[in-house]
Scaffold this motif. Structure first.
Motif, PDB file in Angstrom:
ATOM      1  N   ARG A 177      12.167 -47.702  36.566  1.00  0.00           N
ATOM      2  CA  ARG A 177      13.322 -48.303  36.907  1.00  0.00           C
ATOM      3  C   ARG A 177      13.439 -49.491  37.836  1.00  0.00           C
ATOM      4  O   ARG A 177      13.823 -50.579  37.689  1.00  0.00           O
ATOM      5  N   HIS A 178      12.129 -49.569  38.827  1.00  0.00           N
ATOM      6  CA  HIS A 178      11.877 -50.752  39.427  1.00  0.00           C
ATOM      7  C   HIS A 178      11.597 -51.787  38.820  1.00  0.00           C
ATOM      8  O   HIS A 178      12.028 -52.895  39.147  1.00  0.00           O
ATOM      9  N   GLU A 179      11.077 -51.652  37.808  1.00  0.00           N
ATOM     10  CA  GLU A 179      10.576 -53.060  36.925  1.00  0.00           C
ATOM     11  C   GLU A 179      11.938 -53.335  36.379  1.00  0.00           C
ATOM     12  O   GLU A 179      12.147 -54.779  36.291  1.00  0.00           O
ATOM     13  N   LYS A 180      12.845 -52.653  35.925  1.00  0.00           N
ATOM     14  CA  LYS A 180      14.035 -53.080  35.119  1.00  0.00           C
ATOM     15  C   LYS A 180      14.916 -53.846  36.279  1.00  0.00           C
ATOM     16  O   LYS A 180      15.538 -54.563  36.053  1.00  0.00           O
ATOM     17  N   ILE A 181      14.658 -53.159  37.480  1.00  0.00           N
ATOM     18  CA  ILE A 181      15.487 -53.643  38.444  1.00  0.00           C
ATOM     19  C   ILE A 181      15.107 -54.959  38.931  1.00  0.00           C
ATOM     20  O   ILE A 181      15.833 -56.089  38.941  1.00  0.00           O
TER      21      ILE A 181
END
Length: 258
Positions: A6-10
């Motif tokens: 999720r952090h990577e996508k954000i």
């Protein structure tokens, strides 16, 4: 989806568009709003992004400056409402300085006063002012390709020969200690001089600028009133109000044309 995914996508979304609303991050990750809020807090604590009202923005380098095209697509509702509020401060017969930028540009369609004279260093302001049939003066100098602002010796000399009833200025950073700042020292010089040549000065900036410090300071907080929007940090606004006159456009105003 795992937390690091999720952090990577954000962060990838922010790399693409610099600013992302909460709803966009929910759609991108498929996570709930509460989960995304927690993710944003963690990523801000790790200094990977900055939380702003209703979303997040990418951290900027001190000399990094968004282009005019990027600015035109960001915080459009907020700029509209700040522009309306600022335009209401202009009175019949005023000579006003309107700084280059998209927040200041948003003022012009809402200026209802008569016999207004506009002086500007912004190519975008010239175009908008002429559309509205205002008497318009342009400072000289070198024009920057990114922000479409006139800067340099010619612009400084021209502004020094004017006196304004009011000046309306854009900023890239609002910091409780450093004051108002912008990435370019030459633009900072123009902004500073315009404020000094004015009876009253106002800065227009949405809450995403809260706490930001860019390369070149152009004014102390008390040197200009601030027209801004609601942010997530009420304590920051309270401290701002101790240093300057601050007018906050409320969230419920942002979708109203009244």
């Amino acid at each position: 989806m795992l937390t690091f995914e999720r952090h990577e996508k954000i962060l990838n979304l922010l790399e693409k568009q610099k600013v992302a609303k909460l709803a966009e991050l929910v759609e991108e990750t498929g996570a709930s709003e509460s989960t995304i809020r927690r993710d944003l807090t963690l990523l801000e604590n790790d200094q990977k992004l900055k939380r702003i009202h209703g979303g997040a923005s990418l951290l900027k380098r001190k000399v990094e400056e968004p282009s005019m095209a990027e600015k035109q697509t960001q915080f459009t509702n907020e700029k509209k409402q700040m522009g309306k509020r600022a335009a209401g401060l202009i009175q019949d017969g005023d000579c006003v300085y309107i700084d280059a930028g998209t927040s200041t540009q948003a003022m012009i369609p809402y200026i209802g006063a008569k016999d207004v004279v506009i002086v500007t260093n912004g190519l975008n302001i010239i175009e908008e002012s002429l559309k509205q049939n205002f008497r318009t003066y342009v400072v000289g100098g070198y024009i920057k390709s990114g922000t479409r602002a006139f800067i340099g010796k010619g612009a400084v000399q021209a502004i020094s020969e004017y006196r304004f009833d009011k000046a309306f200025i854009g900023t890239n950073g609002i910091d409780l200690d450093f004051g108002y700042s912008t990435p370019d020292p030459e633009e900072a010089q123009i902004k500073n001089l315009a404020i000094k040549q004015s009876n009253l000065a106002y800065v227009l900036a949405d809450s995403s600028k809260f706490g930001d410090v860019t390369f070149a300071k152009f004014a102390e907080l008390e040197e200009a009133g601030l027209i801004t929007t609601e942010g997530d940090d009420d304590d920051f606004v309270k401290k701002l109000k101790q240093a300057a006159k601050v007018e906050v456009v409320k969230t419920h105003d942002l979708h109203s044309d009244n």
